[in-house]
Design an enzyme around this catalytic site. Structure first.
Site, PDB file in Angstrom:
ATOM      1  N   TYR A  59       0.823  -1.200   0.000  1.00 31.97           N
ATOM      2  CA  TYR A  59       0.000   0.000   0.000  1.00 31.97           C
ATOM      3  C   TYR A  59       0.855   1.246   0.000  1.00 31.97           C
ATOM      4  O   TYR A  59       2.064   1.185   0.214  1.00 31.97           O
ATOM      5  CB  TYR A  59      -0.984  -0.016   1.180  1.00 31.97           C
ATOM      6  CG  TYR A  59      -0.373   0.290   2.534  1.00 31.97           C
ATOM      7  CD1 TYR A  59       0.461  -0.615   3.169  1.00 31.97           C
ATOM      8  CD2 TYR A  59      -0.641   1.494   3.181  1.00 31.97           C
ATOM      9  CE1 TYR A  59       1.010  -0.328   4.421  1.00 31.97           C
ATOM     10  CE2 TYR A  59      -0.098   1.789   4.420  1.00 31.97           C
ATOM     11  CZ  TYR A  59       0.727   0.875   5.039  1.00 31.97           C
ATOM     12  OH  TYR A  59       1.271   1.167   6.260  1.00 31.97           O
ATOM     13  N   LEU A  99      10.961   0.980   7.271  1.00 32.00           N
ATOM     14  CA  LEU A  99      10.381   1.469   6.023  1.00 32.00           C
ATOM     15  C   LEU A  99      11.163   2.699   5.559  1.00 32.00           C
ATOM     16  O   LEU A  99      11.525   3.548   6.382  1.00 32.00           O
ATOM     17  CB  LEU A  99       8.914   1.853   6.234  1.00 32.00           C
ATOM     18  CG  LEU A  99       8.225   2.214   4.921  1.00 32.00           C
ATOM     19  CD1 LEU A  99       7.930   0.970   4.099  1.00 32.00           C
ATOM     20  CD2 LEU A  99       6.950   2.996   5.150  1.00 32.00           C
ATOM     21  N   GLU A 131      11.810   2.062  14.498  1.00 34.74           N
ATOM     22  CA  GLU A 131      10.970   3.179  14.028  1.00 34.74           C
ATOM     23  C   GLU A 131       9.690   3.199  14.852  1.00 34.74           C
ATOM     24  O   GLU A 131       9.495   2.347  15.719  1.00 34.74           O
ATOM     25  CB  GLU A 131      10.666   3.010  12.532  1.00 34.74           C
ATOM     26  CG  GLU A 131      10.001   1.692  12.196  1.00 34.74           C
ATOM     27  CD  GLU A 131       9.886   1.415  10.695  1.00 34.74           C
ATOM     28  OE1 GLU A 131       9.870   2.360   9.894  1.00 34.74           O
ATOM     29  OE2 GLU A 131       9.794   0.222  10.339  1.00 34.74           O
ATOM     30  N   LYS A 166       6.437  -2.156   1.837  1.00 34.42           N
ATOM     31  CA  LYS A 166       5.283  -1.567   2.527  1.00 34.42           C
ATOM     32  C   LYS A 166       4.060  -2.472   2.386  1.00 34.42           C
ATOM     33  O   LYS A 166       3.160  -2.215   1.587  1.00 34.42           O
ATOM     34  CB  LYS A 166       5.018  -0.157   1.972  1.00 34.42           C
ATOM     35  CG  LYS A 166       4.123   0.675   2.878  1.00 34.42           C
ATOM     36  CD  LYS A 166       4.188   2.132   2.470  1.00 34.42           C
ATOM     37  CE  LYS A 166       3.111   2.967   3.112  1.00 34.42           C
ATOM     38  NZ  LYS A 166       3.146   3.016   4.565  1.00 34.42           N
TER      39      LYS A 166
END
Ligand code: PMP
Length: 286
Positions: free
Chosen positions: A33, A206, A182, A150
């Site tokens: 996505y 990411l 993260e 992702k």
């Protein structure tokens, strides 16, 4: 709400949109996505999102559902049809379905599923949450090892947000082998003595589109940036901290695991970077 959404070539009212129960996105989170923000009814960093989508698809040997130009047109039509001034466009591509459930991929000519919808978020740029700053907790990072792709495997990040909420906080930073990876849905930074520190790119995080833009803008503004591993204790001793994401831009962090940073209000570097990011992004929006 009755949005117009896009499903496999058609613009439809959201209540009429349909996906097969055998779709591998639904059965196996075999899907990737992107989320692109909208300011002044224009798309922020569309090229960056299109490029990362291509990379996610390639890494999973998933077919591209259409060209970049077609994707841009769909984004723009949805923004227009739904009258979005500030908000988000969510895009998902799945490996589709050949009408049954199997761990083995369906034949290569199986059509990928393409879904897009908008989220209307008036006040996204001038956000009260950003003026206040976020409180975060730290949690173990138990996600899979390809966080650079992702995918829609978002159960653990979702649980992480719920853990944060249960602790009276806004978000969680994840820790692996003693270092912060993260946030649940953002990249993480702290600032000490004027220097911005963030984890370098790898398969463990990411590759944020906002991260890339913000690091470039920080360098252009003569701010010092260091990309290295860091611990949660270093972050707790920082002068300030922040996160970046397409949906929240630059978000100041004012507390980590109950430890207040600075005077407990958004730090000057986070605030400045948020301003620069919003300003530059609006100018470059398409
Ligand atoms: N890390 C994770 C785990 C995320 O989910 C996100 C948001 N999708 C980000 C970082 C930030 O990426 P971007 O700036 O491209 O939104």
């Amino acid at each position: 709400m009755n949005r117009t959404v896009f499903v496999n070539g058609e613009y439809l009212p959201e209540t009429e949109a349909k996906i097969s129960i055998f779709d591998r996105g639904f059965l196996m989170a075999d899907a990737v996505y992107e989320v692109t923000s909208v300011l002044d009814s224009k798309l922020i960093d569309f090229d960056g999102h299109a490029l990362r989508l291509k990379r996610s698809l390639d890494e999973l040997q998933m077919a591209e559902p259409c060209t970049k130009e077609e994707l841009l047109e769909i984004h723009r039509k949805l923004v227009e049809k739904n009258g979005i001034e500030e908000g988000l466009v969510y895009l998902q591509v799945t490996r589709g379905s050949d009408g049954d459930r199997d761990f083995v991929f369906p034949p290569a000519d199986t059509k990928p599923t393409l879904v897009l919808f908008t989220q209307n978020k008036p006040g996204l740029a001038d956000s009260p949450a950003a003026r206040k700053g976020a409180k975060v907790i730290s949690i173990d990072d138990i996600r899979w090892g390809r966080r650079d792709i992702k995918t829609t495997q978002l159960l653990y990040p979702s649980l992480g947000k719920m853990m944060a909420k249960a602790a009276g906080c806004d978000d969680a930073w994840m820790i692996e082998d003693g270092h912060v990876t993260e946030g649940t849905s953002n990249n993480a930074y702290f600032v000490k003595g004027g220097k911005i520190v963030t984890r370098p790119l790898s398969n463990e995080i990411l590759h944020g589109i906002t991260r890339k833009a913000v690091l470039r803008m920080a360098a252009e503004a003569q701010m010092e940036v260091e990309e290295r591993l860091f611990t949660i204790d270093e972050a707790k001793e920082a002068d300030e901290a922040f996160t970046t994401s397409a949906s929240a831009f630059v978000m100041p962090v004012i507390e980590i695991d109950g430890v207040q940073l600075g005077d407990g209000s958004p730090g000057p570097i986070a605030k400045r970077l948020r301003e620069i990011y919003l300003d530059e992004s609006r100018k470059a929006a398409i």
